[in-house]
Design a protein around this motif. Structure first.
Motif, mmCIF file in Angstrom:
data_model
loop_
_atom_site.group_PDB
_atom_site.id
_atom_site.type_symbol
_atom_site.label_atom_id
_atom_site.label_comp_id
_atom_site.label_asym_id
_atom_site.label_seq_id
_atom_site.Cartn_x
_atom_site.Cartn_y
_atom_site.Cartn_z
ATOM 1 N N LYS A 1 0.834 -1.197 0.000
ATOM 2 C CA LYS A 1 0.000 0.000 0.000
ATOM 3 C C LYS A 1 0.873 1.253 0.000
ATOM 4 O O LYS A 1 2.040 1.218 0.386
ATOM 5 C CB LYS A 1 -0.893 0.021 1.252
ATOM 6 C CG LYS A 1 -1.735 -1.225 1.470
ATOM 7 C CD LYS A 1 -2.877 -1.296 0.486
ATOM 8 C CE LYS A 1 -3.791 -2.487 0.797
ATOM 9 N NZ LYS A 1 -4.944 -2.558 -0.137
ATOM 10 N N ARG B 1 0.481 5.366 4.802
ATOM 11 C CA ARG B 1 -0.667 5.979 5.461
ATOM 12 C C ARG B 1 -0.292 7.295 6.141
ATOM 13 O O ARG B 1 -1.162 8.002 6.633
ATOM 14 C CB ARG B 1 -1.258 5.008 6.478
ATOM 15 C CG ARG B 1 -1.822 3.748 5.852
ATOM 16 C CD ARG B 1 -2.497 2.853 6.881
ATOM 17 N NE ARG B 1 -3.075 1.677 6.258
ATOM 18 C CZ ARG B 1 -2.436 0.531 6.063
ATOM 19 N NH1 ARG B 1 -1.181 0.419 6.479
ATOM 20 N NH2 ARG B 1 -3.020 -0.484 5.468
ATOM 21 N N SER C 1 4.037 0.781 2.142
ATOM 22 C CA SER C 1 3.727 0.085 3.386
ATOM 23 C C SER C 1 3.331 -1.356 3.094
ATOM 24 O O SER C 1 2.630 -1.627 2.111
ATOM 25 C CB SER C 1 2.601 0.808 4.121
ATOM 26 O OG SER C 1 2.358 0.218 5.381
ATOM 27 N N ASP D 1 1.311 -4.568 4.256
ATOM 28 C CA ASP D 1 0.256 -5.133 5.099
ATOM 29 C C ASP D 1 0.351 -6.655 5.066
ATOM 30 O O ASP D 1 0.567 -7.247 4.003
ATOM 31 C CB ASP D 1 -1.127 -4.697 4.616
ATOM 32 C CG ASP D 1 -1.420 -3.241 4.925
ATOM 33 O OD1 ASP D 1 -0.573 -2.585 5.562
ATOM 34 O OD2 ASP D 1 -2.485 -2.743 4.514
ATOM 35 N N GLN E 1 -0.630 -6.646 15.005
ATOM 36 C CA GLN E 1 -1.412 -5.505 15.478
ATOM 37 C C GLN E 1 -2.780 -5.953 15.995
ATOM 38 O O GLN E 1 -3.285 -5.429 16.981
ATOM 39 C CB GLN E 1 -1.587 -4.500 14.335
ATOM 40 C CG GLN E 1 -2.108 -3.150 14.763
ATOM 41 C CD GLN E 1 -2.127 -2.173 13.604
ATOM 42 O OE1 GLN E 1 -2.099 -2.570 12.442
ATOM 43 N NE2 GLN E 1 -2.160 -0.885 13.894
ATOM 44 N N ILE F 1 -2.982 -10.023 12.101
ATOM 45 C CA ILE F 1 -3.115 -8.935 11.131
ATOM 46 C C ILE F 1 -2.129 -7.827 11.457
ATOM 47 O O ILE F 1 -2.012 -7.400 12.614
ATOM 48 C CB ILE F 1 -4.568 -8.379 11.127
ATOM 49 C CG1 ILE F 1 -5.549 -9.510 10.767
ATOM 50 C CG2 ILE F 1 -4.701 -7.218 10.152
ATOM 51 C CD1 ILE F 1 -7.002 -9.116 10.915
ATOM 52 N N TYR F 2 -1.422 -7.358 10.434
ATOM 53 C CA TYR F 2 -0.464 -6.257 10.552
ATOM 54 C C TYR F 2 -0.886 -5.169 9.558
ATOM 55 O O TYR F 2 -0.772 -5.357 8.338
ATOM 56 C CB TYR F 2 0.952 -6.701 10.204
ATOM 57 C CG TYR F 2 1.496 -7.882 10.982
ATOM 58 C CD1 TYR F 2 2.570 -7.725 11.850
ATOM 59 C CD2 TYR F 2 0.983 -9.169 10.811
ATOM 60 C CE1 TYR F 2 3.098 -8.803 12.552
ATOM 61 C CE2 TYR F 2 1.497 -10.250 11.503
ATOM 62 C CZ TYR F 2 2.555 -10.060 12.365
ATOM 63 O OH TYR F 2 3.078 -11.132 13.047
ATOM 64 N N LYS F 3 -1.375 -4.035 10.057
ATOM 65 C CA LYS F 3 -1.739 -2.901 9.194
ATOM 66 C C LYS F 3 -1.269 -1.614 9.856
ATOM 67 O O LYS F 3 -2.065 -0.759 10.237
ATOM 68 C CB LYS F 3 -3.243 -2.878 8.929
ATOM 69 C CG LYS F 3 -3.736 -4.009 8.034
ATOM 70 C CD LYS F 3 -5.189 -3.835 7.628
ATOM 71 C CE LYS F 3 -5.626 -4.937 6.662
ATOM 72 N NZ LYS F 3 -7.039 -4.778 6.227
ATOM 73 N N TYR F 4 0.033 -1.495 9.967
ATOM 74 C CA TYR F 4 0.624 -0.362 10.672
ATOM 75 C C TYR F 4 0.707 0.871 9.774
ATOM 76 O O TYR F 4 0.696 0.775 8.547
ATOM 77 C CB TYR F 4 2.029 -0.731 11.153
ATOM 78 C CG TYR F 4 2.051 -1.647 12.355
ATOM 79 C CD1 TYR F 4 1.906 -1.136 13.640
ATOM 80 C CD2 TYR F 4 2.212 -3.017 12.205
ATOM 81 C CE1 TYR F 4 1.941 -1.961 14.748
ATOM 82 C CE2 TYR F 4 2.247 -3.864 13.308
ATOM 83 C CZ TYR F 4 2.111 -3.327 14.578
ATOM 84 O OH TYR F 4 2.134 -4.153 15.667
ATOM 85 N N THR F 5 0.823 2.021 10.430
ATOM 86 C CA THR F 5 0.972 3.280 9.702
ATOM 87 C C THR F 5 2.411 3.483 9.226
ATOM 88 O O THR F 5 2.657 3.823 8.071
ATOM 89 C CB THR F 5 0.557 4.473 10.585
ATOM 90 O OG1 THR F 5 -0.819 4.323 10.947
ATOM 91 C CG2 THR F 5 0.759 5.791 9.844
ATOM 92 N N THR G 1 5.827 -0.737 9.302
ATOM 93 C CA THR G 1 6.142 -1.678 8.221
ATOM 94 C C THR G 1 6.320 -0.954 6.891
ATOM 95 O O THR G 1 6.074 -1.515 5.821
ATOM 96 C CB THR G 1 5.037 -2.748 8.089
ATOM 97 O OG1 THR G 1 3.782 -2.092 7.813
ATOM 98 C CG2 THR G 1 4.906 -3.558 9.366
#
Length: 416
Positions: A163, A166, A176, A178, A215, A223-227, A230
């Motif tokens: 991605k 963010r 990034s 995810d 996260q 699930i890993y969706k860091y700002t 990563t």
């Protein structure tokens, strides 16, 4: 050199440094063109499924056919030595001489080409997953170079999506990663502590992101969706050249000259940091040995002196500029450091490379040695990069970190 001596040598090395994280040792100046891969893996960082073969190749530019020996060690996720004894992770023996080598044929540069395949008659296989280090010694018990590799089991599904950042301030420069990990066979115990992930961009361990905790945990889905945790700088597509014909200028080569060996002078490069992004297909920093009219490029491809030139203002703050790529495992060494030539007004350097197709770019390190990959090339979110995510797990009472899955993604389909 005896197996017992090498064992104590490695033991002393680990003990002397307090079981700290092990680092790869760059090769001596006479070792060139290290190729390290699996049967289906063309990168220089082998990430193999348990049971797949491993191939190490390199050239010794001495002309004396020196002897080399290999040692294989197992490590934890953080590259500290694991608690396993050798018989628990290796079937057979290491500490063996590399017997398979050939001498160069019809080349100006004389060299011997060495090939080590695992499994072989002495080392019949590796038994467990995780991190490994291959160390090469010479007849004088000196460590010539070492390379890391990983072996994994396919026990979890690792979904990888790339991605745009963010963080609004870096949305045009960063990418990034995810991650979604789905377990089919393992019920994770305390995943925040026992599950560890490693994210690698373009097979470069030097810039990998580690110690990222899940996260969110939804049952056996992590699930890993860091700002920002990563996120990687996007960089730019690599520059490239090809000199498969040493007697004629080719892709990226301006002109040639024959001295003791052939010299190839590349076109002068300029900074791309302040230019618009332009898509230019590359192989993400890798290289491929090629030579025309050669039946076996491993011994018939010649070595040439490659001359690099960069148009850039002289740096007076203690910073340094290097030629960067997987041709030398992304190492920053005196050989690939450019120096300012006041007569031409260019940064220049030259070093030997085997004939082939090479990706490279220019990077800057400050006076403290901190790397800035995008200072000259620029950073763009559109850049096509390859990402690999490795998932490690240590269950309750286990004595080593298992590598239970690997996922891969490309930013070619990057989304918001």
């Amino acid at each position: 050199m005896t197996s017992l001596f090498k064992y104590f040598l490695c033991l002393f090395f680990f003990t002397a440094f307090g079981f700290s994280q092990i680092e790869e040792v760059n090769p001596a100046s006479y070792i060139k063109t290290i190729g390290f891969k699996g049967s289906t893996n063309e990168s220089q960082l082998p990430i193999l499924k348990l049971g797949e073969p491993l191939l190490l190749e390199f050239d010794a530019l001495t002309g004396t056919e020196p002897d080399f020996y290999y040692v294989i060690e197992h490590f934890n996720y953080d590259w500290t030595p694991s608690n396993l004894v050798k018989s628990e992770y290796l079937r057979g023996f290491d500490n063996q001489r590399i017997q398979n080598y050939k001498n160069s044929f019809n080349t100006y540069q004389i060299y011997s080409h060495y090939m080590l395949r695992i499994p072989n008659e002495q080392t019949r296989g590796l038994l467990v997953t995780g991190n490994y280090l291959m160390s090469i010694f010479n007849d004088d018990d000196e460590l010539v170079f070492s390379r890391k590799f990983m072996i994994y089991e396919d026990l979890v599904n690792v979904g990888v999506a790339i991605k745009r950042s963010r963080d609004v301030k870096d949305i045009d420069k960063k990418q990034s990663v995810d991650i979604v990990i789905n377990s089919r066979n393992i019920n994770f115990n305390n995943p925040l502590e026992n599950v560890k992930s490693l994210i690698i961009q373009n097979n470069n361990l030097n810039t990998a992101i580690s110690n990222i905790k899940p996260q969110y945990t939804l049952g056996n889905q992590l699930i890993y969706k860091y700002t920002s945790e990563t996120s990687f700088w996007g960089g730019n597509e690599y520059l490239y050249f090809e000199n498969k014909d040493v007697r004629a200028a080719n892709v990226g080569v301006q002109y040639i000259d024959l001295k003791d060996i052939y010299h190839n002078y590349l076109f002068v490069n300029t900074s791309r940091a302040n230019q618009l992004y332009t898509y230019n297909p590359d192989i993400n920093g890798n290289f491929l040995i090629t030579a025309i009219d050669a039946n076996d490029v491993s011994i018939e491809a010649d070595y040439t002196m490659i001359h690099f030139a960069l148009q850039h203002p002289e740096l007076t703050d203690g910073s340094s500029i290097y030629v960067y790529g997987n041709y030398n495992n992304y190492a920053l060494e005196p050989d690939n450091e450019l120096h300012f030539n006041s007569e031409t007004g260019l940064y220049e350097c030259a070093f030997r490379l085997k004939q082939g197709f090479y990706n490279y770019k220019y990077v800057i390190t400050d006076k403290n040695g901190i790397l800035n990959e995008g200072a000259i090339s620029g950073d763009f979110y559109q850049t096509e990069n390859n990402y690999k995510v490795l998932v490690y797990y240590r269950d309750l009472g286990a004595r080593y970190d298992r590598l239970i899955g690997m996922g891969e993604g490309s930013s070619v389909n990057i989304s918001n």
